[in-house]
Design an enzyme around this catalytic site. Sequence first.
Site, mmCIF file in Angstrom:
data_model
loop_
_atom_site.group_PDB
_atom_site.id
_atom_site.type_symbol
_atom_site.label_atom_id
_atom_site.label_comp_id
_atom_site.label_asym_id
_atom_site.label_seq_id
_atom_site.Cartn_x
_atom_site.Cartn_y
_atom_site.Cartn_z
ATOM 1 N N SER A 240 0.822 -1.212 0.000
ATOM 2 C CA SER A 240 0.000 0.000 0.000
ATOM 3 C C SER A 240 0.855 1.261 0.000
ATOM 4 O O SER A 240 2.014 1.256 0.431
ATOM 5 C CB SER A 240 -0.887 0.013 1.243
ATOM 6 O OG SER A 240 -0.100 0.193 2.393
ATOM 7 N N GLY A 243 1.588 2.061 3.825
ATOM 8 C CA GLY A 243 2.625 1.215 4.433
ATOM 9 C C GLY A 243 3.974 1.473 3.791
ATOM 10 O O GLY A 243 4.997 1.615 4.472
ATOM 11 N N GLU A 263 6.885 -0.512 -4.613
ATOM 12 C CA GLU A 263 5.912 -0.412 -5.703
ATOM 13 C C GLU A 263 4.576 -0.233 -4.996
ATOM 14 O O GLU A 263 4.103 -1.138 -4.308
ATOM 15 C CB GLU A 263 5.997 -1.698 -6.522
ATOM 16 C CG GLU A 263 5.309 -1.589 -7.836
ATOM 17 C CD GLU A 263 4.145 -2.521 -7.876
ATOM 18 O OE1 GLU A 263 3.039 -2.051 -7.552
ATOM 19 O OE2 GLU A 263 4.344 -3.703 -8.184
ATOM 20 N N CYS A 300 -1.757 -4.621 -9.266
ATOM 21 C CA CYS A 300 -1.235 -3.247 -9.278
ATOM 22 C C CYS A 300 -1.416 -2.609 -10.648
ATOM 23 O O CYS A 300 -1.418 -1.394 -10.772
ATOM 24 C CB CYS A 300 0.217 -3.219 -8.848
ATOM 25 S SG CYS A 300 1.084 -4.744 -9.110
HETATM 26 P P1 NAP Z 1 0.493 -3.082 3.380
HETATM 27 O O1 NAP Z 1 -0.450 -2.689 4.439
HETATM 28 O O2 NAP Z 1 1.245 -2.006 2.714
HETATM 29 O O3 NAP Z 1 1.500 -4.137 4.023
HETATM 30 C C1 NAP Z 1 2.557 -4.736 3.293
HETATM 31 C C2 NAP Z 1 3.641 -5.177 4.258
HETATM 32 O O4 NAP Z 1 4.236 -4.026 4.849
HETATM 33 C C3 NAP Z 1 3.142 -6.026 5.402
HETATM 34 O O5 NAP Z 1 4.115 -7.019 5.652
HETATM 35 C C4 NAP Z 1 3.070 -5.055 6.556
HETATM 36 O O6 NAP Z 1 3.339 -5.671 7.780
HETATM 37 C C5 NAP Z 1 4.192 -4.101 6.263
HETATM 38 N N1 NAP Z 1 3.927 -2.759 6.793
HETATM 39 C C6 NAP Z 1 2.929 -1.941 6.388
HETATM 40 N N2 NAP Z 1 3.008 -0.764 7.054
HETATM 41 C C7 NAP Z 1 4.076 -0.857 7.888
HETATM 42 C C8 NAP Z 1 4.651 0.034 8.839
HETATM 43 N N3 NAP Z 1 4.145 1.233 9.058
HETATM 44 N N4 NAP Z 1 5.731 -0.381 9.525
HETATM 45 C C9 NAP Z 1 6.242 -1.614 9.305
HETATM 46 N N5 NAP Z 1 5.723 -2.509 8.435
HETATM 47 C C10 NAP Z 1 4.649 -2.135 7.727
HETATM 48 O O7 NAP Z 1 -0.240 -3.857 2.212
HETATM 49 P P2 NAP Z 1 -1.217 -5.113 2.233
HETATM 50 O O8 NAP Z 1 -1.348 -5.676 3.601
HETATM 51 O O9 NAP Z 1 -0.703 -6.023 1.219
HETATM 52 O O10 NAP Z 1 -2.605 -4.570 1.727
HETATM 53 C C11 NAP Z 1 -3.230 -3.428 2.237
HETATM 54 C C12 NAP Z 1 -3.641 -2.503 1.100
HETATM 55 O O11 NAP Z 1 -2.531 -2.281 0.237
HETATM 56 C C13 NAP Z 1 -4.682 -3.031 0.164
HETATM 57 O O12 NAP Z 1 -5.989 -2.808 0.595
HETATM 58 C C14 NAP Z 1 -4.397 -2.291 -1.099
HETATM 59 O O13 NAP Z 1 -5.050 -1.070 -1.076
HETATM 60 C C15 NAP Z 1 -2.935 -2.035 -1.088
HETATM 61 N N6 NAP Z 1 -2.130 -2.889 -1.987
HETATM 62 C C16 NAP Z 1 -1.698 -2.361 -3.145
HETATM 63 C C17 NAP Z 1 -0.919 -3.135 -3.989
HETATM 64 C C18 NAP Z 1 -0.420 -2.576 -5.274
HETATM 65 O O14 NAP Z 1 0.225 -3.295 -5.994
HETATM 66 N N7 NAP Z 1 -0.648 -1.344 -5.570
HETATM 67 C C19 NAP Z 1 -0.583 -4.436 -3.674
HETATM 68 C C20 NAP Z 1 -1.043 -4.958 -2.474
HETATM 69 C C21 NAP Z 1 -1.808 -4.157 -1.636
HETATM 70 P P3 NAP Z 1 2.215 -6.073 8.887
HETATM 71 O O15 NAP Z 1 2.347 -7.517 8.990
HETATM 72 O O16 NAP Z 1 2.638 -5.347 10.094
HETATM 73 O O17 NAP Z 1 0.897 -5.597 8.367
#
Ligand code: NAP
Length: 502
Positions: A240, A243, A263, A300
Amino acid sequence: MTDSPQGKHLIAGAWTRSAATFRSAPAQGPARVFSSGDAELVDRAAQAAEAAFWTYGSAPRRTRADFLDAIAAEIEARAEAITEIGRQETGLPPARLEGERGRTIGQLRLFADHIRQGDYLDRRHDPALPDRQPLPRPDLRLMQRPIGPVAVFGASNFPLAFSTAGGDTASALAAGCPVVVKGHPAHPGTGEIVAQAIDAAIRATGMPAGTFSFIHGDSHEVGAALVRHPLIRAVGFTGSLRGGRALYDLCAARPEPIPFFGELGSINPVFVLPHAAAARGRQIAQGWTASLTMGAGQFCTNPGLLVLPAAAADAMLDAASAALADAAEQVMLTEGIAAAYCEGRDRIAGMAQAVLESDSRGRNALPSLYRTTADAFLASRAMGEEVFGPLGLAVTVQDDDEMLDLARALEGQLTATLQMDQGDMALAGRLMPVLERKAGRVLANGWPTGVEVADAMVHGGPYPASTNFGATSVGTMAIRRFLRPVCYQDLPDALLPEDLRG
Ligand code: NAP
């Protein structure tokens, strides 16, 4: 051969439990208990990766290539177990998981061949000119060298191809960098079986144990500790915007900042040019909906934005709406992603006009379609934010200049697509310089979902598509992220890397 998850981390060749645990939340089948990592485990993995780097980083290319091939073979040997647990954890159909496994194995073999060939080393030689006036020139040789231990975050939406042994891991290992993976909690069992495959390949090919570690975790502690660890030299991430941005900022705030190859997000605009709209608008609308709903829109490269001439809009959106109305519910990857999809849909519903509204329930998603004008889109930044899922926003333009204005106003994108006919060539020519600046990949008369893994692929783009627009996370050029050039001036042959001698 081990091919079932034990809920353990892999730290430098040892399968380890930790006191803290979390329960998986599978789409179907039983929830399982997994160890949850912490900063101490991250430290052990990073120390082991650094120790491994001194041998792995300078191992002959053929040794690393054989290791990548061995990982591919070990994944293939666990094919059924991976598909079964992947199906349970993510809800993705077996055919998709099998295809993704093939892509993952193909990527590993592609990088093996790539490093065997050696062009990626970009070797350069300026021979000495001892008689040059007024000053002699020294002997200069240049070659790309691996940077050291790399952290990789598994992605929720590609449990195989962008996760434990996905493109980031394959390209880092190919470059000569040991890898520490933070597994994604949405598919911990899938990640652990793939880690078992990599562990088996390390043993079979005699690589140092610290070449690869895998840490489970469902709290931000592991990710934050990993990117802050002083021995980690770069990070690969797909996820995201929120994140990714948080982790990017942590990398930049370190005493010694490191590159963060994230990405993050993209709405992948599709521009329907007037002649194409008039000649085959319905067909384009149907093609768009097929791409938009593929994998419940959780790609994505999902083409969330359609820019089309106002004159063709009613007919095209009728066709799109009819195609989407027949779409079946699809289970989303996690409850969090399903909830975020509903929030995003409600946000767009508050700003744009509904063409097809859906009432998704729980973890299931139905497609939705909205329309607005270029004026309204340009006035609201929020309309250009990604909604992860099968949501389409159509923006109508009055003329060519408005289409150009809209293109200029977009943020960085992974892709931009032209739907065009011969009569559209002049407008396409005006759009091209804009789209080249906005996107990592520009397509004509295709759809952006389905990313080839190849030499000429770019999966990246200006922020927020990625945090580093000189890089790609798919294709052989992905290896560049984990290399840096070193110049060797007047060094005796015996002190040069083997690849530069002679
Ligand atoms: P995410 O929330 O960005 O998490 C991805 C990874 O990063 C997880 O392992 C997460 O760990 C870690 N993380 C996130 N924020 C962090 C922080 N502040 N500090 C440390 N580690 C952190 O993505 P997601 O779980 O895959 O999906 C959530 C949202 O992301 C979706 O609803 C979607 O909108 C978006 N997404 C976009 C794409 C794209 O290609 N554009 C792909 C996938 C998802 P934790 O285990 O702690 O959560």
